[in-house]
Design an enzyme around this catalytic site. Sequence first.
Site, short mmCIF file in Angstrom:
data_model
loop_
_atom_site.label_atom_id
_atom_site.label_comp_id
_atom_site.label_asym_id
_atom_site.label_seq_id
_atom_site.Cartn_x
_atom_site.Cartn_y
_atom_site.Cartn_z
N ARG A 1 0.75 -1.23 -0.09
CA ARG A 1 -0.10 -0.01 -0.09
C ARG A 1 0.90 1.31 0.09
O ARG A 1 1.65 1.35 0.89
CB ARG A 1 -0.97 0.23 1.27
CG ARG A 1 -1.92 -0.95 1.20
CD ARG A 1 -2.72 -1.14 2.49
NE ARG A 1 -3.52 -2.24 2.76
CZ ARG A 1 -4.29 -2.51 3.62
NH1 ARG A 1 -4.20 -1.74 4.75
NH2 ARG A 1 -5.18 -3.31 3.76
N ASP B 1 1.17 5.65 0.36
CA ASP B 1 0.52 6.57 0.85
C ASP B 1 -0.06 7.73 -0.02
O ASP B 1 0.14 7.69 -1.19
CB ASP B 1 1.38 7.27 1.89
CG ASP B 1 1.87 6.43 3.13
OD1 ASP B 1 0.95 5.50 3.48
OD2 ASP B 1 2.94 6.51 3.34
N ARG C 1 10.29 7.52 3.81
CA ARG C 1 10.22 9.03 3.81
C ARG C 1 10.95 9.38 5.27
O ARG C 1 11.51 10.74 5.16
CB ARG C 1 8.81 9.54 4.05
CG ARG C 1 8.31 9.24 2.56
CD ARG C 1 6.61 9.73 2.79
NE ARG C 1 6.20 10.85 3.24
CZ ARG C 1 4.91 11.12 3.78
NH1 ARG C 1 4.00 10.11 3.84
NH2 ARG C 1 4.75 12.40 4.23
#
Length: 257
Positions: free
Chosen positions: A49, A51, A196
């Site tokens: 998945r 973001d 990130r």
Amino acid sequence: MRIALGIEYDGTAYNGWQRQRTGDGVQAHVEKALSRVADEPIEVVCAGRTDTGVHATGQVVHFDTSSERSERGWLLGANTNMPDDIAVFWAQPVTDDFHARFSALTRSYRYVILNCLVRSALNRHRAWWVYQPLDAARMHTAAQAIVGKHDFSAFRAAGCQASTATREIKSISVVREADKIFIDVTANAFLQHMVRNITGTLVAIGTGDESIESMTEILASRDRKQGGIAAPPHGLTLVNVEYPDDFQLPKKVNMPT
């Protein structure tokens, strides 16, 4: 019958991969397009998945269907019914033991930083603009401290729902090409915002605000507050998912530039 697909998408307009009760997820558009081709409801399972705002050039999904279509039929039919910023680039029947998520050996992401004095209009959705000079070699050296199997609690989002923070990074590199810096990382799996958060920490090291050794210290702390800021999502792309050769899936790695 189980079908696997390779998918790419520009995540700018979407609230991530997952189907949303409120908001717009990539998954909903993929399922809607496939349901039209199959003439029956289709639900897909993805490899990883992504973001809100994150892109993919190498997402892999699978779905089960009673409809019989050729590979070309799935490919062209899905793309005909898909928004312009989502595309299927291969379709292939797979055995019932294939699972897009659980069969995956590794996932690879690329983070792109635009490192120059002036912002770019064309790269605004594809790279994080950092105007302070960055030392890519220094960032690369620091990054090697997190290769291997570790507890990555210091680099996980507060809302991450993974049952364990232990992950294994197979490789990570930081390379400069002209005004762009590419951070390429491959792991068995990732925590929410992990890449990130790692990128934000590496940028602090690249500017000289943090030492090279701080990467080791932050990892050992298992404390998210010790790490750097989370890099914005638009510089991140899921570029590849690796599976056992037995499944004979197409190999396509389209790296953001």
